[in-house]
Every structure is written in C-alpha cells, then in structure tokens.
Design a protein around this motif. Structure first.
Motif, mmCIF file in Angstrom:
data_model
loop_
_atom_site.group_PDB
_atom_site.id
_atom_site.type_symbol
_atom_site.label_atom_id
_atom_site.label_comp_id
_atom_site.label_asym_id
_atom_site.label_seq_id
_atom_site.Cartn_x
_atom_site.Cartn_y
_atom_site.Cartn_z
ATOM 1 N N MET A 1 0.835 -1.182 0.000
ATOM 2 C CA MET A 1 0.000 0.000 0.000
ATOM 3 C C MET A 1 0.874 1.236 0.000
ATOM 4 O O MET A 1 1.405 1.624 1.021
ATOM 5 C CB MET A 1 -0.898 -0.013 1.223
ATOM 6 C CG MET A 1 -2.316 0.181 0.841
ATOM 7 S SD MET A 1 -3.524 -0.224 2.065
ATOM 8 C CE MET A 1 -2.646 -0.398 3.575
ATOM 9 N N MET A 4 -0.807 4.492 1.824
ATOM 10 C CA MET A 4 -0.926 4.556 3.271
ATOM 11 C C MET A 4 0.292 3.908 3.902
ATOM 12 O O MET A 4 0.551 2.735 3.690
ATOM 13 C CB MET A 4 -2.189 3.844 3.712
ATOM 14 C CG MET A 4 -3.346 4.779 3.901
ATOM 15 S SD MET A 4 -4.801 3.882 4.361
ATOM 16 C CE MET A 4 -5.624 3.864 2.800
ATOM 17 N N ARG A 5 1.046 4.662 4.647
ATOM 18 C CA ARG A 5 2.276 4.159 5.242
ATOM 19 C C ARG A 5 2.230 4.352 6.741
ATOM 20 O O ARG A 5 1.742 5.352 7.233
ATOM 21 C CB ARG A 5 3.490 4.919 4.691
ATOM 22 C CG ARG A 5 3.539 4.997 3.183
ATOM 23 C CD ARG A 5 3.917 3.697 2.555
ATOM 24 N NE ARG A 5 5.234 3.235 2.953
ATOM 25 C CZ ARG A 5 5.787 2.140 2.466
ATOM 26 N NH1 ARG A 5 5.154 1.398 1.586
ATOM 27 N NH2 ARG A 5 6.981 1.757 2.870
ATOM 28 N N TYR A 6 2.766 3.380 7.444
ATOM 29 C CA TYR A 6 2.835 3.520 8.898
ATOM 30 C C TYR A 6 4.253 3.967 9.275
ATOM 31 O O TYR A 6 5.085 4.238 8.411
ATOM 32 C CB TYR A 6 2.428 2.194 9.554
ATOM 33 C CG TYR A 6 2.082 2.319 11.006
ATOM 34 C CD1 TYR A 6 1.252 3.353 11.453
ATOM 35 C CD2 TYR A 6 2.559 1.416 11.947
ATOM 36 C CE1 TYR A 6 0.929 3.475 12.787
ATOM 37 C CE2 TYR A 6 2.228 1.528 13.291
ATOM 38 C CZ TYR A 6 1.428 2.573 13.706
ATOM 39 O OH TYR A 6 1.114 2.690 15.028
ATOM 40 N N ILE A 7 4.525 4.037 10.569
ATOM 41 C CA ILE A 7 5.804 4.556 11.063
ATOM 42 C C ILE A 7 6.981 3.761 10.465
ATOM 43 O O ILE A 7 6.969 2.531 10.472
ATOM 44 C CB ILE A 7 5.834 4.471 12.600
ATOM 45 C CG1 ILE A 7 4.578 5.140 13.180
ATOM 46 C CG2 ILE A 7 7.088 5.131 13.155
ATOM 47 C CD1 ILE A 7 4.381 4.903 14.652
ATOM 48 N N ASP A 8 7.973 4.474 9.970
ATOM 49 C CA ASP A 8 9.128 3.825 9.328
ATOM 50 C C ASP A 8 10.105 3.228 10.340
ATOM 51 O O ASP A 8 10.075 3.558 11.523
ATOM 52 C CB ASP A 8 9.872 4.851 8.460
ATOM 53 C CG ASP A 8 9.140 5.101 7.150
ATOM 54 O OD1 ASP A 8 8.297 4.259 6.779
ATOM 55 O OD2 ASP A 8 9.406 6.129 6.508
ATOM 56 N N MET A 10 10.525 0.314 11.744
ATOM 57 C CA MET A 10 9.997 -0.431 12.875
ATOM 58 C C MET A 10 10.107 -1.936 12.646
ATOM 59 O O MET A 10 10.344 -2.693 13.573
ATOM 60 C CB MET A 10 8.508 -0.098 13.082
ATOM 61 C CG MET A 10 8.266 1.278 13.636
ATOM 62 S SD MET A 10 8.849 1.349 15.336
ATOM 63 C CE MET A 10 9.549 2.970 15.360
ATOM 64 N N PRO A 31 1.110 -9.492 1.683
ATOM 65 C CA PRO A 31 0.062 -8.599 1.195
ATOM 66 C C PRO A 31 0.545 -7.175 0.930
ATOM 67 O O PRO A 31 -0.230 -6.343 0.492
ATOM 68 C CB PRO A 31 -0.984 -8.621 2.313
ATOM 69 C CG PRO A 31 -0.319 -9.183 3.508
ATOM 70 C CD PRO A 31 0.969 -9.816 3.113
ATOM 71 N N HIS A 32 1.825 -6.904 1.212
ATOM 72 C CA HIS A 32 2.326 -5.548 1.028
ATOM 73 C C HIS A 32 3.479 -5.438 0.037
ATOM 74 O O HIS A 32 4.143 -4.404 -0.030
ATOM 75 C CB HIS A 32 2.749 -4.957 2.374
ATOM 76 C CG HIS A 32 1.576 -4.596 3.231
ATOM 77 N ND1 HIS A 32 0.757 -3.541 2.943
ATOM 78 C CD2 HIS A 32 1.051 -5.181 4.330
ATOM 79 C CE1 HIS A 32 -0.210 -3.473 3.847
ATOM 80 N NE2 HIS A 32 -0.058 -4.460 4.697
ATOM 81 N N GLY A 33 3.752 -6.492 -0.684
ATOM 82 C CA GLY A 33 4.808 -6.418 -1.690
ATOM 83 C C GLY A 33 6.164 -6.072 -1.099
ATOM 84 O O GLY A 33 6.933 -5.330 -1.701
ATOM 85 N N CYS A 50 6.324 -3.493 5.679
ATOM 86 C CA CYS A 50 6.013 -4.721 6.421
ATOM 87 C C CYS A 50 5.148 -4.452 7.644
ATOM 88 O O CYS A 50 5.434 -3.560 8.427
ATOM 89 C CB CYS A 50 7.309 -5.403 6.860
ATOM 90 S SG CYS A 50 7.032 -6.858 7.881
ATOM 91 N N MET A 51 4.084 -5.240 7.808
ATOM 92 C CA MET A 51 3.228 -5.080 8.987
ATOM 93 C C MET A 51 3.426 -6.228 9.969
ATOM 94 O O MET A 51 2.612 -6.424 10.874
ATOM 95 C CB MET A 51 1.768 -4.966 8.579
ATOM 96 C CG MET A 51 1.242 -6.192 7.853
ATOM 97 S SD MET A 51 -0.552 -6.205 7.811
ATOM 98 C CE MET A 51 -0.857 -7.417 6.548
ATOM 99 N N GLU A 52 4.470 -7.016 9.769
ATOM 100 C CA GLU A 52 4.828 -8.099 10.691
ATOM 101 C C GLU A 52 3.699 -9.106 10.895
ATOM 102 O O GLU A 52 3.429 -9.519 12.025
ATOM 103 C CB GLU A 52 5.269 -7.509 12.040
ATOM 104 C CG GLU A 52 6.451 -6.566 11.912
ATOM 105 C CD GLU A 52 6.833 -5.901 13.232
ATOM 106 O OE1 GLU A 52 5.931 -5.426 13.933
ATOM 107 O OE2 GLU A 52 8.023 -5.873 13.557
ATOM 108 N N CYS A 53 3.052 -9.498 9.798
ATOM 109 C CA CYS A 53 1.975 -10.475 9.925
ATOM 110 C C CYS A 53 2.537 -11.881 10.062
ATOM 111 O O CYS A 53 1.871 -12.780 10.555
ATOM 112 C CB CYS A 53 1.031 -10.392 8.735
ATOM 113 S SG CYS A 53 1.752 -10.945 7.185
ATOM 114 N N GLY A 72 -0.974 -5.753 15.076
ATOM 115 C CA GLY A 72 -0.759 -4.328 15.312
ATOM 116 C C GLY A 72 -2.019 -3.678 15.833
ATOM 117 O O GLY A 72 -2.696 -2.949 15.140
#
Ligand code: SF4
Ligand code: SF4
Lengths: 97, 374
Positions: A1, A4-8, A10, A31-33, A50-53, A72
């Motif tokens: 995505m 929409m980006r979350y905190i870098d 991390m 899911p985030h390429g 990366c959302m650490e899934c 998260g």
C-alpha cells in the motif's frame, strides 16, 4: 500500500539471503509487496511496508525469514502489557479480532 | 458427513428462524439455512448448494454484526458446501466460518461452479483467525480428510485466501491431507478471475487495500465499542461538573456537565469516525497524531461555538479532553487496519499514552478548580 504508510524503521523483518532457495512463496503471500524476486533469490524491496503479519516466515520452506509476528492492535498490546505477551488477547468486537 | 449435516442443522436452527420450506429441501430433523437452495447428491453424501445472491436476512445480519449487536460471533456451520453445479474437476475454495467472509465469497461466485470448504475459525474472519492461529494447516487438513474431499474431486489442490497465510503453512496442509494448498487472491471478488486465469493472481490481487469504503464499514464497530465506557463516563462528568464552592450545584452540573458531554461525544466522533474515514488525508504517520490533530480541529470549532458562553479555562479543559479522547480512539483503530506493524503500534503507544493521560488529568484539574477560582 503505497498511499498509506505507517511509522518507518519499525519492522523486525530480516531475510537471510544465503539460505534462500528462491521458491517465491514469500513474494506470493506478502500482502504488502515487501519482497521482490529477480534472479534466483528473494530480496527485501520495501522493508517499511512490512506489517509483521508473519505470513512469509510461516511459509518459507528453509526458514530464511525471521520476523517477530503479532497483531498491530492497541487493545492487544495493552493486554500484553498487563497479562504478559503470550497471554495477550484483544477481546474486542467482530471488527477487531 | 452425517455429523456435519447434523452440525449444520443444529447451528442453522439457532442462526436462522426460517420455517421449513416445503419445497424439497426439507429433511426430517433438520432446518435449512435461508441461503441453501438445494442439496447435491455426491459420493460423500448430500452437500448443500448455496445461493450467490444475498438476501435481506444476510444484509440484516451483516448490519448487526458490524454494529456489534446481538451475537459477537456471526458464524455458519463449518463443512462442505457447493456453488452452482460443481463436478470432480471443480475448484475447492477454502474460507472461514465467519458469515460475512462466507457471504462475500458466495456472492463473488455468481455463475461459477465450485466447492466451498468452510473451516471452523470460531466465527472469526480470515485475517484475524489466521493471526490467532485458529485458521491453520491443521484445521484445513483435518477438514479435507473429514469431508472426504479425495472421493469428491479428481484433482489434489485447494485454494486458500491469501490472508490466511499468516496462520496456514501451506506445506503442512499437503502433509496432513495430500492436497496442495494454493494461495488465492486477497479479495473474494477476485476469485473468479484467479480461477479463469489458471490459478494465477496478478500483483493487484495480492495487495491489501484500505479504501474509503472499507474504512467506512469499520466505523460502526469502533463507535459501538465506545458505548460502554461512555455509559459510566457521562454520569461521572455530570457529577464532577457540579462540584463547586456550594459543595454541589445542580444547575452548574447541568450547564458544565452538558458542555463536557458534548465535548466528549465530539472527541468520540473525531477519533472513531472522522479519523478512520479521512485516514490518508490526515498528516502524520502515527494514528495518535492523526487522531489528535482531527480532535484539535473539531475542538477549536467547538471552542468557537461556545466561546461566548464559557470562559477560557473551561474551553481549554474541554479542548484537552477532546484531543486526548480523539487521539486515544484513533490509536485503537490500528487494530482494524491492515498495515500497522505491532512494533510500530507499541512504539507510538509508549509515547502517546503518557501525553493522553497528562491531557486528561490537566483538563480535570482546570475543570475542578474553575468554580473555586471564578
Ligand atoms: S511479515 Fe507479512 S507484511 Fe511483513 S514481509 Fe512478511 S508477509 Fe509481508
Ligand atoms: S520463501 Fe524463503 S526460500 Fe522462498 S523465496 Fe522467500 S526467502 Fe527464499
């Protein structure tokens, strides 16, 4: 995505390229390429996405990927602070888990 | 299979109050779910064929699930279902037994012939169930064995939703039941294209999205979750607002308590509705920042509105509360988004929570002191 980006800086994701056999499964499941694959090995293309899934690490056949997986979710993390990380739960409704 | 049908009948009777249908779908001792149109006789016994149209009952149930009304787990009986007229070469699609996951899949399959394998994820959606480990290779493998899929289809693969990958180790599925687990697209609506494309997903199908509509759909749950805390917070606010030099003044409680409640509810709206909906437009990466800023804008609007009627201290206290509530609720929205990493959420919480608590306490001090120093 990309929009929409979350905190870098991390993500706890690491790829041990020397172990990778280039099966491509991590590229498929992420899911985030985060990964890309050119040539015989996977490469981290977008670490901050990366959302650490944990999907990549769960499915990598040679355990070349390590990540500290989790949800998260603030409610989940508070529960982890109170009850200990392994007993955390979110107890929310259906929209949350 | 008999056991499954039994489970199907019992659960169906609980979940749906449709009287018996009298059109050939009836079976002694069972009640049929509204979305079952007929039964298909197969080598593994009768399999319910489900409609690809959602009726008002499905929409109504989805509505109450979103608003957190009634049952918190909106589930259907796990097991084997059919869409269209599947044969031995038809694809097998695996999903969770959360009714909305199941509904999204069957709705997407209009005109398709497929088998649906519904895993018991305790009524939780695919993504959350995988994260919790209840959508797992063991569950999928056991269900393949139990439903006798080998006798039903000639191929040896099942299609899983991509978002189940964090819970399902594909190679373990193969080990348990002999079927190859393929990860299909993320969204049910892409499943027909995936099948037609020879079990190939393009890049867009593999990327999670978080569109305006998807965010909007999550807001009812966020709002409903604030219900219980509000139920005790509002009376407490009225009580605190009445305290003054004359110990307790009812008129003071009503005027000050009234405006405090308006501020609190505005904070809720800002954090649990405005922030999720406007998410990508709000500045900052941390959700607490986004929510705090949305709260600040709403709060300043409120201050302008009440400017003539209350003095500056009151307005400052209201603003502090409103921003804190909005920031807190926005931070809680991280649980519903598909892109926040737990490390990042913990990082922002450790920094934001002390500030949020500080704002509430400071507001409280100003609020309580104002009547005595007025
Ligand atoms: S943990 Fe999840 S988001 Fe991160 S790289 Fe792996 S699959 Fe992608
Ligand atoms: S899943 Fe593992 S082995 Fe396969 S490409 Fe990715 S890192 Fe390499």
């Amino acid at each position: 995505m990309k929009d929409m980006r979350y905190i870098d800086n991390m993500a706890s994701l690491t790829l041990h390229t020397d172990l990778c056999i280039g099966c491509g499964l991590c590229t498929t499941v992420c899911p985030h390429g985060v990964f890309s694959q050119e040539g015989p090995r996977a490469r981290i293309e977008d670490l901050n996405g990366c959302m650490e899934c944990g999907a990549c690490a769960v499915n990598c056949p040679v355990a070349a990927i390590s990540v500290d997986p989790g949800v998260g979710c603030a409610a989940y993390i508070i529960s982890g602070w109170i009850h200990g990380k392994d007993k955390a739960s979110c107890g929310g409704g259906t929209g949350c888990c | 299979m008999d056991n499954d049908l039994m489970a199907f009948g019992v659960r169906a009777a609980k979940a749906d109050d449709i009287p018996s249908c009298g059109d050939g779908r009836e079976r002694p001792g069972y009640r049929v779910c509204g979305f079952v149109t007929s039964f298909l006789e197969t080598p593994v016994g009768p399999v319910p064929v489900v409609s690809t149209d959602l009726g008002w009952r499905d929409y109504g149930g989805g509505f109450s699930a979103r608003w957190n009304l009634g049952r918190s787990h909106y589930s259907i009986a796990p097991g084997l279902y059919a869409v269209g007229a599947p044969d031995a070469v038809a694809p097998v699609l695996v999903t969770a037994n959360y009714k909305m996951s199941f509904d999204a899949l069957r709705e997407a399959l209009i005109g398709c012939d497929a088998w649906l394998l519904v895993v018991d994820t305790t009524g939780i959606n695919v993504w959350c169930a995988a994260g919790k480990g209840v959508f797992s290779a063991a569950q999928v493998g056991a269900l393949v064995v139990k439903t006798g899929l080998k006798a039903l289809v000639s191929h040896r693969h099942v299609i899983l939703p991509q978002l189940s990958a964090s819970g399902v180790r594909a190679r373990d599925v193969k080990k348990i039941c002999g079927f190859t687990a393929l990860f299909g697209p993320i969204r049910a609506s892409d499943v027909p294209a995936f099948i037609q494309g020879g079990m190939r997903a393009d890049t867009a199908m593999r990327r999670v999205t978080f569109t305006f509509k998807e965010r909007l759909r999550l807001t009812p749950v966020e709002l409903s979750l604030t219900g219980k805390p509000l139920l005790w917070a509002l009376p407490v606010l009225f009580l605190l607002s009445g305290i003054g030099p004359g110990i307790f003044s009812l008129s003071q409680a009503v005027t000050r308590g009234g405006v405090a409640c308006v501020a609190l509810l505005t904070g809720v709206l800002s954090g649990a509705f405005i922030t999720p909906v406007l998410l990508p437009l709000l500045p900052g990466r941390a959700f607490s920042v986004k929510g705090g800023l949305a709260g600040l804008v709403c709060g300043l609007g409120l201050c302008v509105f009440y400017g003539g009627r209350f003095d500056l201290r009151i307005l400052a206290a209201l603003l502090l509360w409103l921003v804190a509530v909005s920031s807190w609720l926005a931070m809680n929205f991280t649980g519903a988004t598909p892109y926040t990493s737990p490390t990042g959420v913990e990082y922002e919480m450790k920094r934001a929570i002390p500030l949020q608590i500080g704002a509430v306490v400071l507001g409280m001090i100003i609020w309580l002191a104002a009547p005595f120093t007025g």
